[in-house]
Design a protein around this motif. Structure first.
Motif, PDB file in Angstrom:
ATOM      1  N   ASN A  58      -8.346   8.631  -0.737  1.00  0.00           N
ATOM      2  CA  ASN A  58      -7.661   7.933   0.341  1.00  0.00           C
ATOM      3  C   ASN A  58      -8.668   7.107   1.146  1.00  0.00           C
ATOM      4  N   VAL A  88       5.506  10.109   8.473  1.00  0.00           N
ATOM      5  CA  VAL A  88       4.579   9.049   8.858  1.00  0.00           C
ATOM      6  C   VAL A  88       3.192   9.355   8.298  1.00  0.00           C
ATOM      7  N   LYS A  89       2.576   8.339   7.677  1.00  0.00           N
ATOM      8  CA  LYS A  89       1.259   8.545   7.087  1.00  0.00           C
ATOM      9  C   LYS A  89       0.156   8.115   8.038  1.00  0.00           C
ATOM     10  N   TYR A  90       0.557   7.320   9.029  1.00  0.00           N
ATOM     11  CA  TYR A  90      -0.405   6.908  10.036  1.00  0.00           C
ATOM     12  C   TYR A  90      -0.426   7.980  11.113  1.00  0.00           C
ATOM     13  N   ALA A 128      -6.454  -0.496   1.649  1.00  0.00           N
ATOM     14  CA  ALA A 128      -5.491  -0.631   0.552  1.00  0.00           C
ATOM     15  C   ALA A 128      -4.924  -2.056   0.532  1.00  0.00           C
ATOM     16  N   PRO A 160       0.846  -1.201   0.000  1.00  0.00           N
ATOM     17  CA  PRO A 160       0.000   0.000   0.000  1.00  0.00           C
ATOM     18  C   PRO A 160       0.878   1.247   0.000  1.00  0.00           C
ATOM     19  N   ILE A 161       0.471   2.221  -0.795  1.00  0.00           N
ATOM     20  CA  ILE A 161       1.311   3.410  -0.959  1.00  0.00           C
ATOM     21  C   ILE A 161       0.476   4.679  -0.829  1.00  0.00           C
ATOM     22  N   ARG A 210      11.916   4.740   9.125  1.00  0.00           N
ATOM     23  CA  ARG A 210      11.389   5.118   7.827  1.00  0.00           C
ATOM     24  C   ARG A 210      12.529   5.582   6.926  1.00  0.00           C
ATOM     25  N   GLY A 232      -7.435   4.570   3.309  1.00  0.00           N
ATOM     26  CA  GLY A 232      -6.753   4.049   4.502  1.00  0.00           C
ATOM     27  C   GLY A 232      -5.996   2.771   4.229  1.00  0.00           C
ATOM     28  N   HIS A 233      -5.003   2.551   5.056  1.00  0.00           N
ATOM     29  CA  HIS A 233      -4.053   1.457   4.871  1.00  0.00           C
ATOM     30  C   HIS A 233      -4.705   0.071   4.828  1.00  0.00           C
ATOM     31  N   ASP A 261      -3.142   4.616  -2.567  1.00  0.00           N
ATOM     32  CA  ASP A 261      -4.279   4.954  -1.701  1.00  0.00           C
ATOM     33  C   ASP A 261      -4.593   6.453  -1.809  1.00  0.00           C
ATOM     34  N   GLU A 288       4.273   8.255  -1.093  1.00  0.00           N
ATOM     35  CA  GLU A 288       5.594   7.700  -0.783  1.00  0.00           C
ATOM     36  C   GLU A 288       6.592   7.926  -1.918  1.00  0.00           C
ATOM     37  N   LYS A 315       4.887   6.676  21.191  1.00  0.00           N
ATOM     38  CA  LYS A 315       4.293   5.695  20.293  1.00  0.00           C
ATOM     39  C   LYS A 315       4.650   4.289  20.769  1.00  0.00           C
ATOM     40  N   GLN A 328      10.404   0.250   6.252  1.00  0.00           N
ATOM     41  CA  GLN A 328      10.512  -0.136   7.654  1.00  0.00           C
ATOM     42  C   GLN A 328      10.454  -1.650   7.760  1.00  0.00           C
ATOM     43  N   ARG A 373      12.920  -3.639  13.320  1.00  0.00           N
ATOM     44  CA  ARG A 373      12.217  -2.681  12.475  1.00  0.00           C
ATOM     45  C   ARG A 373      13.066  -1.440  12.204  1.00  0.00           C
ATOM     46  N   ASP A 386       5.057  -2.686   4.047  1.00  0.00           N
ATOM     47  CA  ASP A 386       4.942  -1.233   3.907  1.00  0.00           C
ATOM     48  C   ASP A 386       5.879  -0.722   2.832  1.00  0.00           C
TER      49      ASP A 386
HETATM   50  N1  UDP Z   1      -0.586   4.039   4.078  1.00  0.00           N
HETATM   51  C1  UDP Z   1      -1.674   3.974   3.216  1.00  0.00           C
HETATM   52  N2  UDP Z   1      -2.778   4.740   3.472  1.00  0.00           N
HETATM   53  C2  UDP Z   1      -2.862   5.574   4.563  1.00  0.00           C
HETATM   54  C3  UDP Z   1      -1.758   5.606   5.460  1.00  0.00           C
HETATM   55  C4  UDP Z   1      -0.653   4.824   5.192  1.00  0.00           C
HETATM   56  O1  UDP Z   1      -1.649   3.242   2.234  1.00  0.00           O
HETATM   57  O2  UDP Z   1      -3.875   6.239   4.716  1.00  0.00           O
HETATM   58  C5  UDP Z   1       0.613   3.226   3.796  1.00  0.00           C
HETATM   59  C6  UDP Z   1       1.928   3.980   3.758  1.00  0.00           C
HETATM   60  O3  UDP Z   1       2.193   4.503   2.483  1.00  0.00           O
HETATM   61  C7  UDP Z   1       2.927   2.914   4.151  1.00  0.00           C
HETATM   62  C8  UDP Z   1       2.132   2.048   5.115  1.00  0.00           C
HETATM   63  O4  UDP Z   1       0.758   2.308   4.854  1.00  0.00           O
HETATM   64  O5  UDP Z   1       3.326   2.122   3.054  1.00  0.00           O
HETATM   65  C9  UDP Z   1       2.471   2.317   6.566  1.00  0.00           C
HETATM   66  O6  UDP Z   1       2.333   3.693   6.862  1.00  0.00           O
HETATM   67  P1  UDP Z   1       3.288   4.440   7.876  1.00  0.00           P
HETATM   68  O7  UDP Z   1       4.709   4.112   7.578  1.00  0.00           O
HETATM   69  O8  UDP Z   1       2.925   5.872   7.888  1.00  0.00           O
HETATM   70  O9  UDP Z   1       2.823   3.790   9.253  1.00  0.00           O
HETATM   71  P2  UDP Z   1       3.721   3.201  10.451  1.00  0.00           P
HETATM   72  O10 UDP Z   1       4.978   2.643   9.876  1.00  0.00           O
HETATM   73  O11 UDP Z   1       3.948   4.346  11.352  1.00  0.00           O
HETATM   74  O12 UDP Z   1       2.841   2.163  11.037  1.00  0.00           O
END
Ligand code: UDP
Ligand code: MG
Length: 331
Positions: free
Chosen positions: A74, A208-210, A80, A13-14, A203, A76-77, A46, A17, A135, A101, A200, A97
């Motif tokens: 969009n 961060v997208k979340y 996606a 899911p992207i 990034r 959401g992850h 997404d 990015e 976090k 990460q 892990r 991801d």
């Molecule tokens: N992502 C997505 N839609 C969203 C938010 C995130 O597809 O609305 C994707 C993002 O591109 C990445 C993955 O989900 O590939 C994880 O996101 P992020 O690294 O921000 O989250 P974290 O690593 O903090 O859990």
């Protein structure tokens, strides 16, 4: 299964990015050479607002192993990933991801366990040192709370980074629910599951997208989706406050008849009790609302996502025409 279908699908899911895609693709290419057998990359845009989609198109044109889907906004992850699972045709489907990460170099290890006969191989992080302490703290306690409350055992410190056998993916695809907590659903199906530990990485690039609110929504989803304990909480709270009021009346009677002066004078105590009961009732209604709201969401039966563009692995069209129709119906 026709001969055409690849052995491995890598679902990514992207969301905005652009700074990671080139590096991601490069590292995946190196790893794909190590994997014996055909591999496809399924990239899901997404609703990105940067150059991500354009870069995905280019990869698709240059490399027949790359297919992509683009959402009309969009979603959401979790949605996606769901779309990616709908479209992936591999015997083993890997979810990871885009921000590196989840190291692509771990894939051979996941695949090895799959070849040993595990249907789900999830990557479990051994440390989160590189993420902000708040976090880390919240995630640590949340996973433990969830483990305690959930109906199925959802392993701690795992994300969506995993490998799933075709059988598991088919089951996930057949689940109609829209509040999708994939980690939970993955644990729910059962079969032979195992963990591979990994460190892990931070990034690679981008932010961060979340966001906090997205993480919170996911956390509430997972609790409500996999536990009925919160509903019972209001019953417990009600019983506790009932017991307290009984105790209070006994105290009042005692003070009335045996104490020279009752300490229960003035409005303070009444105000406190009113606020307390108000809080108990509102919290209970709120918890109830979480469940009712989800019933409402499910009953509306809207599609999980809308697609604006599909760049599909051409060699698979034949095989996928069947699964495509079902995906289209969902989409
Ligand atoms: N992502 C997505 N839609 C969203 C938010 C995130 O597809 O609305 C994707 C993002 O591109 C990445 C993955 O989900 O590939 C994880 O996101 P992020 O690294 O921000 O989250 P974290 O690593 O903090 O859990
Ligand atoms: Mg990340």
């Amino acid at each position: 299964m026709p001969i055409h279908s690849p052995i491995y699908s890598i679902v990514i899911p992207i969301y905005n990015e652009e700074a990671n895609i080139a590096q991601l693709y490069q590292r995946l290419c190196a790893v794909m050479q190590l994997l014996e057998g055909e591999t496809e990359l399924v990239l899901i845009d997404d609703g990105s607002r940067d150059r991500s989609l354009e870069m995905m198109r280019q990869l698709h044109l240059a490399d027949a192993r790359v297919s992509y889907l683009s959402f009309a906004r969009n979603f959401g992850h979790q949605i996606a990933v769901t779309a990616g699972l709908n479209f992936a045709s591999g015997q083993a489907v890997i979810v990871m991801d885009a921000d590196l990460q989840d190291p692509p170099e771990l894939l051979p290890q996941l695949v090895e366990r799959w070849r040993q006969g595990y249907q789900v191989v999830y990557a479990q992080r051994i440390q989160r040192q590189r993420e902000p302490w708040l976090k880390r703290f919240l995630a640590h306690w949340f996973y433990r709370l969830l483990r305690h409350l959930a109906d199925v055992e959802i392993p701690t410190d795992t994300g969506d980074f995993c490998l799933m056998d075709r059988r598991v993916v088919d089951l996930l695809n057949a689940m109609p629910e829209r509040n999708r907590y994939i980690r939970g659903l993955r644990a729910w199906v059962g079969y032979r599951q195992t963990a591979v530990q990994f460190d892990r990485a931070p990034r690679y690039a981008g932010s961060v997208k979340y966001t906090f609110s997205k993480s919170l929504a996911l956390a509430i989803n997972s609790l409500v989706g996999f536990s009925k304990v919160p509903l019972r909480l209001s019953t417990y709270l009600g019983l506790a406050s009932g017991a307290m009021s009984l105790l209070m009346s006994l105290l009042v009677l005692y003070w009335r008849f045996f104490a020279p002066r009752s300490p229960l004078t003035g409005y303070t105590i009444i105000t406190v009790v009113v606020f307390f009961l108000g809080a108990v009732q509102l919290i209970s209604i709120g918890i109830l609302g979480e469940y009712v709201g989800r019933i409402y969401e499910e009953i509306k039966g809207r599609p999980l996502y809308t697609l604006s563009e599909v760049g599909r692995f051409r060699a698979h069209d034949l095989h996928n025409s069947a699964s495509q129709t079902s995906a289209d119906q969902q989409a």
